[in-house]
Design a protein around this motif. Structure first.
Motif: not given
Length: 793
Positions: A465-468, A480-482, A577-578, A588-589
C-alpha cells in the motif's frame, strides 16, 4: 530421566536405559523414513503409529479436534487391537479351533499365542510411551490374552474393569486424567452399546460390516461427547461420518507404519518404501479431517464445565430412545438426515431465512474472530474487499462462508501481527483471491514471512500500500491514508518481484486473473482508471518512489511525516488506514494505530472530517488520541476484540470518550459479528450476539464534516417478523448530550442537560448540520466557509 515436582524445576536423575534408547531410535527411524512424504502424511504418520504429534501443524490439529478424530493421534486400544489382530485374528475367534491370523499358520498353541501377544503388548507400551490410553489398552489386552492362554471363558467387560482398577491402584493420579476417562468410556461403549446398536441396524437390512462400524462410531461419540463438552464447550456434528470415512484408512496406515518402524533400524530403504505406502492412507485421513472441519456447521457452541456436560448427557439419554423410534419410520429417517445435512452445510439462503444472518443489504461486517480484526466490505454478489483475517483461519473462513463470499479481488492486511494475519489460510480456502495488499513495514519478520509463504502457496501476488492510493470495486471506493511513504520502497529485493515498465503496479510477467491494469496522466497525482480486470476490480495508478532497499523501521525522515522524523514506532503504527465510501456512508478503518501515528494521520490529512462509522484503533485500547476522536465524531464505533482477553480491551475510558462524542459503540466480544447497513437515508447495524438490530438514524441527511452528538437508538429483534419486534432503549445509562440548535448558532452552555426522546432525536437527525465555525451546508453536501470533504473517491 527427569524428576518433575511442583516446587522445583525438572531435575535429571539418570540416563535412559538400553530399552528406552532402543525405543527412541525406533521412533527416530520412523520419522526419518517419513521425511520424504507430503506435509500432511509426514506430520500424521508418526502420530498414528506411536503418538508422536511433534510435526502436526496447528491447523491440522484444529481440524482433528473439530471432527473428533484426536483419538487417532492418541495411541490407544485401536492401535493395539490392529497389531494383535495380525497375530490372533478377530478377537471372537481367538480361542477357537478356527482362529485366524498368523498364529495358526505358524503352528502356535493358545499358550504360545498368549505369550507372544503379551510380549507385543509390552513392546507396544515401551515404543508408544506409557500414556494413560496406552496403559489402559495394554492392561485390557494382557487380561484378554491371559484368558486365552488359560482356556477360560473370555469376558471383555470384566477385563476392562480389572484393568482400570489395577491401573488406578498403581497410579491414583490416573483418576484425574481426562484422557484416561475418555479411553475407558469409549472402550465401555464399544463393549456394551455397539453390539446392541449393530444388531438393531442389521435387523433393518444394513450390511453387517457397515452396521458394526456405524454402531461403534455412534456409541463412542454418544458417551464421550459430554466429556468433550466439559473440556471444549462444543458439540461436533460431523464426528460420526468423519470417523466412518477415516476408519477405512486407519488399519492400512497403522500396519504399514508399524512395519516401517520395525524395518527402519535394519533396512532403511525398505522402511522408506513402507512409509511411502502408509502415506497414502494417512493423506486420506488428513483430507477427511480438513474437509469435515471446513464445513460451516462442523461444530456448534455448548455450555462448558460440568453443568454443560451433565446437560449434554441428559440430552443423549433422551435422544437415544427417540432415535430408536425414528429408525422404525423411514420417512422420519430421511427428514432427520436432511436436517443434519442442512445444519452442517448451512447454505446461505437457508441460514438467512432461518437466522436472519447476514441481513439483506449489508454494507460491511465486522467478523467475530476473537482477539483480532477481520472486516468484510460488500462489493457485489459473492464479492468483497477483506481487511485483515483475524488470528484463527477457521473463524475467518466461517464468517466469509456465512456471508456467501466466493471472490476477494483484494485482501488488505493492515500489519503483520498474528491477530491480523494468522487467519489468512481460512480466507484463501476455496476462494478466488486477486491480490494481497500489505503495509510497507515488514515486521515482525516471522509473520511477514508467513504471509509471503501462504500467498506463494496459493499463487496470490502481494502488493504494498502507498498513501494516496485510490481504488474502486463495485459500489466501494477507498483511499489509503496511512502509513506515509517510506524513504525507499523495495527495489530488486522486493518480494513481489520487479515492476513492469508498462505498469508500475503490476509484477513483471503476471498472468493472473487479477491483471492489474490502469494508467494516469501526469496531471493527476492519484490517477483514475477506466479499465477493469476480468474480476471486475479496478486499480488506479499508484506513485512509486525510486528504488532502494526494503523499508526498515529504523529509517528516518519518511515523507509525509509532519515532523520530518519517522512516525512508525513498530508494526502497529505502520497499519494501513483506509477511508472507505459505500452507499453514501463513510467508514474509517484505523488498524492498530497508536496515538503518535494517530496524531501523524491527523496532521497529514487536515481535510479529514467526520465519519459515519469508525473501526476503533487497536481493539479499543486505552491508547487513543482524543483530538482525532473529536474530529471524527463517528456515529457508530466498532470494536473488534475477544471475550475475556488478557489485555483489558476495550478500555472503559475509550468507550466513554466515544460515547461522549455521540457514538453508538458496538463490540464483538459482547455483541458477536456486526453488520452495517444503510444508505443516505439512514444508518443501522445488526449484531449476532444478542440478535438485535440497532437503528441509528432515520430520514435523509446532509453530509458535513462533523456529525451530531449522542442519540437514543432503537433495538429490534433481528430475523423475526416485524409484528413480533419490540422497541426499547438500548442504554439508559448513556450520558445525555447538550441540546443542539437546528441552525448554526452558538451552542447552549452545557449547564443544564436534558434527555432527548427518540422522536426529537429523529427530527434532529433529519436536519442538515454544520461544522464548528462553518456556515450551513448546501444541498451538494459541501461546507461553506470550511474545509470540503474529499468527494473525489
Amino acid at each position: 530421566m527427569l524428576r518433575v515436582t511442583a516446587e522445583a524445576p525438572p531435575v535429571k536423575v539418570g540416563a535412559p536405559d538400553a530399552l528406552q534408547r532402543l525405543a527412541g531410535s525406533l521412533r527416530a527411524g520412523l520419522r526419518e523414513a517419513s521425511d520424504g512424504l507430503r506435509p500432511d502424511a509426514r506430520a500424521l504418520l508418526p502420530g498414528l503409529v506411536v503418538g508422536d504429534t511433534s510435526r502436526v501443524p496447528p491447523d491440522l490439529d484444529d481440524a482433528f479436534r473439530a471432527t473428533d478424530l484426536t483419538h487417532l493421534l492418541a495411541v490407544s486400544g485401536s492401535n493395539l487391537t490392529i497389531v494383535l489382530a495380525l497375530l490372533i485374528g478377530p478377537p471372537h475367534l481367538a480361542s477357537r479351533a478356527e482362529r485366524r491370523g498368523l498364529a495358526p499358520r505358524l503352528g502356535l498353541s493358545l499358550r504360545g499365542t498368549a505369550v507372544i501377544g503379551g510380549a507385543l503388548a509390552l513392546a507396544f507400551v515401551v515404543v508408544c510411551r506409557p500414556d494413560p490410553s496406552v496403559l489402559r489398552a495394554a492392561a485390557c489386552g494382557l487380561i484378554t490374552l491371559l484368558a486365552i492362554g488359560t482356556g477360560r471363558r473370555r469376558s471383555l467387560l470384566p477385563a476392562l474393569a480389572a484393568a482400570v482398577l489395577l491401573l488406578v491402584l498403581y497410579d491414583p493420579w490416573l483418576a484425574r486424567s481426562y484422557g484416561f476417562l475418555l479411553s475407558v468410556l469409549a472402550t465401555g461403549a464399544l463393549l456394551l452399546l455397539a453390539p446392541r446398536w449393530s444388531a438393531a441396524l442389521q435387523r433393518r437390512r444394513v450390511p453387517p460390516r457397515l452396521a458394526e462400524v456405524i454402531a461403534a462410531a455412534a456409541a463412542a461419540q454418544a458417551v464421550c461427547a459430554p466429556v468433550v463438552a466439559v473440556l471444549a464447550a462444543r458439540v461436533g456434528l460431523v464426528a460420526v461420518p468423519c470417523n466412518l470415512l477415516a476408519e477405512l484408512a486407519v488399519a492400512p496406515a497403522t500396519v504399514l507404519g508399524f512395519a516401517a518402524l520395525a524395518a527402519a533400524a535394519v533396512v532403511p530403504p525398505v522402511a522408506q518404501a513402507l512409509a511411502w505406502c502408509a502415506g497414502w492412507p494417512a493423506e486420506w485421513i488428513a483430507g477427511v479431517a480438513r474437509t469435515g472441519a471446513a464445513l460451516p456447521g462442523a461444530e456448534f457452541a455448548w455450555p462448558g464445565g460440568w453443568v454443560g456436560g451433565l446437560a449434554l448427557a441428559a440430552a443423549m439419554v433422551v435422544l437415544v430412545p427417540v432415535g430408536r423410534r425414528v429408525l422404525r419410520r423411514p420417512w422420519l429417517c430421511v427428514l432427520c438426515a436432511l436436517a443434519v445435512i442442512l445444519a452442517v452445510c448451512r447454505p446461505a439462503p437457508f441460514t438467512r431465512v432461518l437466522t436472519g444472518w447476514p441481513p439483506p443489504g449489508w454494507r460491511a461486517v465486522v467478523c467475530d474472530v476473537g482477539q483480532g480484526d477481520g472486516l468484510v466490505l460488500a462489493a457485489g454478489d459473492g464479492t468483497a474487499l477483506v481487511v485483515d483475517t483475524g488470528p484463527e483461519p477457521h473463524a475467518m473462513d466461517r464468517c466469509l462462508t456465512d456471508l456467501g463470499i466466493r471472490r476477494i479481488p483484494l485482501l488488505v492486511l493492515t500489519h503483520f501481527h498474528a491477530d491480523h494475519v494468522d487467519g489468512l489460510p481460512g480466507a484463501l480456502r476455496g476462494r478466488s483471491v486477486g491480490a494481497i495488499e500489505t503495509t510497507t513495514l515488514q515486521e515482525p519478520p516471522g509473520q511477514a514471512q508467513f504471509v509471503r509463504n501462504t500467498a506463494a502457496a496459493a499463487r496470490v501476488p502481494i502488493v504494498r500500500a502507498t498513501p494516496g492510493e485510490r481504488r474502486h470495486l463495485g459500489p466501494l471506493t477507498w483511499e489509503v491514508l496511512w502509513p506515509p511513504a517510506p524513504p525507499a520502497l523495495p527495489g530488486p529485493s522486493d518480494p513481489i518481484g520487479p515492476r513492469d515498465s508498462t505498469n508500475p503496479t503490476e509484477p513483471h510477467g503476471s498472468t493472473k486473473a487479477t491483471d492489474l491494469r490502469g494508467s494516469a496522466s501526469a496531471t493527476e497525482p492519484h490517477g483514475s482508471t477506466d479499465l477493469y480486470d476480468p474480476t471486475g476490480f479496478a486499480y488506479s495508478h499508484r506513485q512509486e518512489p525510486g528504488p532502494g532497499g526494503p523499508y526498515d523501521s529504523g529509517s528516518s525522515g519518511s515523507p509525509g511525516s509532519p515532523s520530518g522524523t519517522d512516525p512508525l514506532d513498530g508494526p502497529n503504527d505502520a497499519s494501513v488506514t483506509l477511508l472507505v465510501r459505500t452507499g453514501g456512508l463513510t467508514i474509517l478503518l484505523l488498524g492498530d494505530l497508536e496515538p503518535p501515528a494517530q496524531r501523524g494521520l491527523f496532521a497529514a490529512h487536515p481535510e479529514l472530517g467526520g465519519v459515519d462509522v469508525l473501526k476503533v484503533a487497536h481493539h479499543g485500547s486505552a491508547y487513543q488520541d482524543p483530538p482525532l476522536i473529536h474530529r471524527l465524531a463517528p456515529r457508530l464505533a466498532l470494536i473488534s476484540c475477544g471475550a475475556d482477553n488478557p489485555y483489558g480491551h476495550p478500555a472503559p475510558r475509550t468507550i466513554a470518550a466515544l460515547r461522549a462524542q455521540g457514538a453508538r459503540v458496538l463490540r464483538t466480544d459482547t455483541d458477536g459479528a456486526i453488520a452495517i447497513l444503510g444508505t443516505e437515508a439512514g444508518l443501522s447495524a445488526t449484531v449476532t450476539g444478542h440478535r438485535v438490530k440497532v437503528r441509528l438514524a432515520d430520514g435523509p441527511r446532509t453530509r458535513a464534516r462533523t456529525h451530531p452528538g449522542a442519540r437514543r437508538a432503537e433495538v429490534r429483534t433481528a430475523g423475526n417478523r416485524r409484528s413480533r419486534s419490540r422497541t426499547r432503549p438500548v442504554d439508559n445509562r448513556q450520558p445525555s448530550r447538550p441540546r443542539r440548535q437546528p441552525r448554526c448558532q452558538p451552542r447552549r452552555q452545557p449547564g443544564r442537560r436534558r434527555r432527548r426522546t427518540t422522536r426529537s432525536m429523529r427530527r434532529c437527525l433529519s436536519r442538515p448540520r454544520c461544522p464548528p465555525g462553518g456556515r450551513r451546508s448546501g444541498s451538494n453536501g459541501r461546507t461553506e466557509g470550511g474545509e470540503p470533504l474529499n468527494q473525489d473517491l
